[in-house]
Design an enzyme around this catalytic site. Structure first.
Site, PDB file in Angstrom:
ATOM      1  N   LYS A  45      22.864   5.240  24.942  1.00  0.00           N
ATOM      2  CA  LYS A  45      22.205   5.784  23.751  1.00  0.00           C
ATOM      3  C   LYS A  45      22.664   5.040  22.489  1.00  0.00           C
ATOM      4  O   LYS A  45      21.846   4.664  21.660  1.00  0.00           O
ATOM      5  CB  LYS A  45      22.512   7.288  23.599  1.00  0.00           C
ATOM      6  CG  LYS A  45      22.032   8.137  24.765  1.00  0.00           C
ATOM      7  CD  LYS A  45      22.228   9.622  24.501  1.00  0.00           C
ATOM      8  CE  LYS A  45      23.672  10.074  24.419  1.00  0.00           C
ATOM      9  NZ  LYS A  45      24.420   9.990  25.693  1.00  0.00           N
ATOM     10  N   ARG A 120      22.083  18.496  22.118  1.00  0.00           N
ATOM     11  CA  ARG A 120      22.828  18.533  23.375  1.00  0.00           C
ATOM     12  C   ARG A 120      22.843  19.926  23.985  1.00  0.00           C
ATOM     13  O   ARG A 120      23.441  20.114  25.037  1.00  0.00           O
ATOM     14  CB  ARG A 120      24.275  18.118  23.108  1.00  0.00           C
ATOM     15  CG  ARG A 120      24.617  16.680  23.506  1.00  0.00           C
ATOM     16  CD  ARG A 120      26.051  16.437  23.076  1.00  0.00           C
ATOM     17  NE  ARG A 120      26.718  15.408  23.784  1.00  0.00           N
ATOM     18  CZ  ARG A 120      26.980  14.195  23.279  1.00  0.00           C
ATOM     19  NH1 ARG A 120      26.546  13.864  22.090  1.00  0.00           N
ATOM     20  NH2 ARG A 120      27.665  13.325  23.984  1.00  0.00           N
ATOM     21  N   ARG A 158      33.925   0.388  29.035  1.00  0.00           N
ATOM     22  CA  ARG A 158      33.529   0.487  27.629  1.00  0.00           C
ATOM     23  C   ARG A 158      34.722   0.286  26.696  1.00  0.00           C
ATOM     24  O   ARG A 158      35.800   0.835  26.916  1.00  0.00           O
ATOM     25  CB  ARG A 158      32.914   1.864  27.405  1.00  0.00           C
ATOM     26  CG  ARG A 158      32.271   2.023  26.069  1.00  0.00           C
ATOM     27  CD  ARG A 158      31.109   2.958  26.128  1.00  0.00           C
ATOM     28  NE  ARG A 158      31.511   4.346  26.059  1.00  0.00           N
ATOM     29  CZ  ARG A 158      30.631   5.350  25.980  1.00  0.00           C
ATOM     30  NH1 ARG A 158      29.346   5.098  25.994  1.00  0.00           N
ATOM     31  NH2 ARG A 158      31.050   6.581  25.912  1.00  0.00           N
ATOM     32  N   ARG A 191      38.132   4.642  23.993  1.00  0.00           N
ATOM     33  CA  ARG A 191      38.059   5.940  23.332  1.00  0.00           C
ATOM     34  C   ARG A 191      38.809   6.980  24.145  1.00  0.00           C
ATOM     35  O   ARG A 191      38.783   6.949  25.369  1.00  0.00           O
ATOM     36  CB  ARG A 191      36.593   6.361  23.203  1.00  0.00           C
ATOM     37  CG  ARG A 191      36.043   6.188  21.826  1.00  0.00           C
ATOM     38  CD  ARG A 191      34.566   6.344  21.792  1.00  0.00           C
ATOM     39  NE  ARG A 191      34.089   7.553  22.485  1.00  0.00           N
ATOM     40  CZ  ARG A 191      32.811   7.887  22.583  1.00  0.00           C
ATOM     41  NH1 ARG A 191      31.888   7.112  22.055  1.00  0.00           N
ATOM     42  NH2 ARG A 191      32.433   8.973  23.226  1.00  0.00           N
ATOM     43  N   ARG A 202      33.038  15.543  30.906  1.00  0.00           N
ATOM     44  CA  ARG A 202      31.860  15.380  30.047  1.00  0.00           C
ATOM     45  C   ARG A 202      30.576  15.445  30.869  1.00  0.00           C
ATOM     46  O   ARG A 202      29.562  16.006  30.430  1.00  0.00           O
ATOM     47  CB  ARG A 202      31.927  14.042  29.288  1.00  0.00           C
ATOM     48  CG  ARG A 202      32.942  14.072  28.144  1.00  0.00           C
ATOM     49  CD  ARG A 202      33.255  12.688  27.646  1.00  0.00           C
ATOM     50  NE  ARG A 202      32.151  12.041  26.977  1.00  0.00           N
ATOM     51  CZ  ARG A 202      32.093  10.729  26.721  1.00  0.00           C
ATOM     52  NH1 ARG A 202      33.081   9.941  27.095  1.00  0.00           N
ATOM     53  NH2 ARG A 202      31.069  10.217  26.092  1.00  0.00           N
TER      54      ARG A 202
HETATM   55  P1  AMP Z   1      29.291  10.881  21.915  1.00  0.00           P
HETATM   56  O1  AMP Z   1      29.917   9.858  21.028  1.00  0.00           O
HETATM   57  O2  AMP Z   1      27.848  11.147  21.597  1.00  0.00           O
HETATM   58  O3  AMP Z   1      29.513  10.602  23.377  1.00  0.00           O
HETATM   59  O4  AMP Z   1      30.038  12.269  21.603  1.00  0.00           O
HETATM   60  C1  AMP Z   1      31.419  12.403  21.802  1.00  0.00           C
HETATM   61  C2  AMP Z   1      31.790  13.875  21.786  1.00  0.00           C
HETATM   62  O5  AMP Z   1      31.436  14.457  20.517  1.00  0.00           O
HETATM   63  C3  AMP Z   1      31.085  14.756  22.808  1.00  0.00           C
HETATM   64  O6  AMP Z   1      31.696  14.705  24.091  1.00  0.00           O
HETATM   65  C4  AMP Z   1      31.206  16.130  22.157  1.00  0.00           C
HETATM   66  O7  AMP Z   1      32.511  16.635  22.280  1.00  0.00           O
HETATM   67  C5  AMP Z   1      30.994  15.803  20.678  1.00  0.00           C
HETATM   68  N1  AMP Z   1      29.563  15.857  20.314  1.00  0.00           N
HETATM   69  C6  AMP Z   1      28.767  14.804  19.976  1.00  0.00           C
HETATM   70  N2  AMP Z   1      27.523  15.215  19.718  1.00  0.00           N
HETATM   71  C7  AMP Z   1      27.516  16.558  19.937  1.00  0.00           C
HETATM   72  C8  AMP Z   1      26.513  17.562  19.872  1.00  0.00           C
HETATM   73  N3  AMP Z   1      25.233  17.254  19.559  1.00  0.00           N
HETATM   74  N4  AMP Z   1      26.877  18.829  20.144  1.00  0.00           N
HETATM   75  C9  AMP Z   1      28.139  19.162  20.447  1.00  0.00           C
HETATM   76  N5  AMP Z   1      29.131  18.275  20.554  1.00  0.00           N
HETATM   77  C10 AMP Z   1      28.834  16.973  20.292  1.00  0.00           C
END
Ligand code: AMP
Length: 248
Positions: A45, A120, A158, A191, A202
């Site tokens: 994404k 999400r 990654r 990360r 996750r």
């Molecule tokens: P990402 O960078 O999109 O993989 O997001 C990393 C982490 O941020 C996720 O595993 C969640 O803990 C939190 N997070 C990101 N976007 C959301 C969302 N839309 N709703 C809730 N938690 C989020």
């Protein structure tokens, strides 16, 4: 030349069919669009969102990036968010919805946006629909489909630049010098939530809370397009996304 520069440089000659495609991408549909990139962790994404941002000139809104910025401020809320993210859980809907609403209110969003990692949950999807109606943006969901075994393999490779946020994948898009960001020379990091045990958590969270949103999208009657993100290169996935956009 970076990947996005290469894409843009293909748009520079009058006779190039890419130019016609580019024009179609910009004008398809009469209303500005919110392109929602949906899919499991590691489905690409973030990579696709950055490429689309460079191609279309509209903002990339990543809730994950916004939350990481909040964490960097080191206050009590930041510490709470860090704990949730580190364990593979989602942040509460109200926190994320507020961040997205504040961002969508900024004037640079009026010509369209790319949403990465939002919505999400079902509650977020429903709030997003009402926000987009309010702001006059139509919704196009791109579902980046990827097998969970491939997710684990992809995330293991990654790396991210802690300074500029650039993403690399050691197998698909490695940096020119091992371990170093091409853009600013910073040492790349893994990360905290990309460790394998956290990735499994996750994925579990995705399965329970996020995947049901697909049914919600399907039932909403709004535009939805599925793209196999297991293609050999990010460019090939992008080409498929562009195909979805011009067939609107
Ligand atoms: P990402 O960078 O999109 O993989 O997001 C990393 C982490 O941020 C996720 O595993 C969640 O803990 C939190 N997070 C990101 N976007 C959301 C969302 N839309 N709703 C809730 N938690 C989020």
């Amino acid at each position: 030349m970076g990947r996005s520069d290469r894409i843009l440089s293909t748009l520079n000659t009058e006779a190039d069919p890419e130019i016609r495609l580019h024009e179609q991408l910009q004008t398809a549909g009469s209303q500005p669009r919110a392109i929602v990139l949906f899919g499991p962790p590691g489905s690409g994404k973030g990579t696709q969102a950055k490429m689309l941002r460079d191609l279309l000139g509209i903002p990339h809104i990543s809730t994950g990036d916004m939350l990481r910025e909040r964490i960097a401020s080191n206050d009590a809320l930041g510490a709470e968010l860090r704990g949730l993210m580190k364990s593979g859980n989602l942040v509460p809907d109200e926190t994320v919805n507020r961040l997205v609403e504040e961002r969508l209110l900024r004037p640079d969003c009026k010509n369209g946006v790319i949403l990465d990692g939002y919505p999400r949950t079902l509650a977020q999807a429903s709030i997003l629909e009402s926000m987009l109606d309010r702001f006059g943006l139509t919704q196009l969901v791109i579902y980046l489909k990827l097998d969970y075994t491939k997710v684990i393999r992809r995330i293991a490779g990654r790396r991210q630049c802690p300074r500029c946020g650039a993403l690399y994948n050691l197998a698909v898009t490695p940096p020119k010098t091992s371990g170093i960001c091409d853009r600013d020379g910073e040492t790349l990091v893994i990360r905290e939530d990309d460790r394998e045990d956290v990735v499994r958590e996750r994925l579990d969270t995705y399965e329970r809370q996020t995947r049901p949103v697909l049914d919600y999208f399907a039932a909403s009657g709004r535009r939805f397009c599925e793209v196999d993100s297991a293609e050999a290169s990010a460019e090939q996935v992008l080409a498929k996304i562009r195909g979805c956009m011009v067939t609107e």
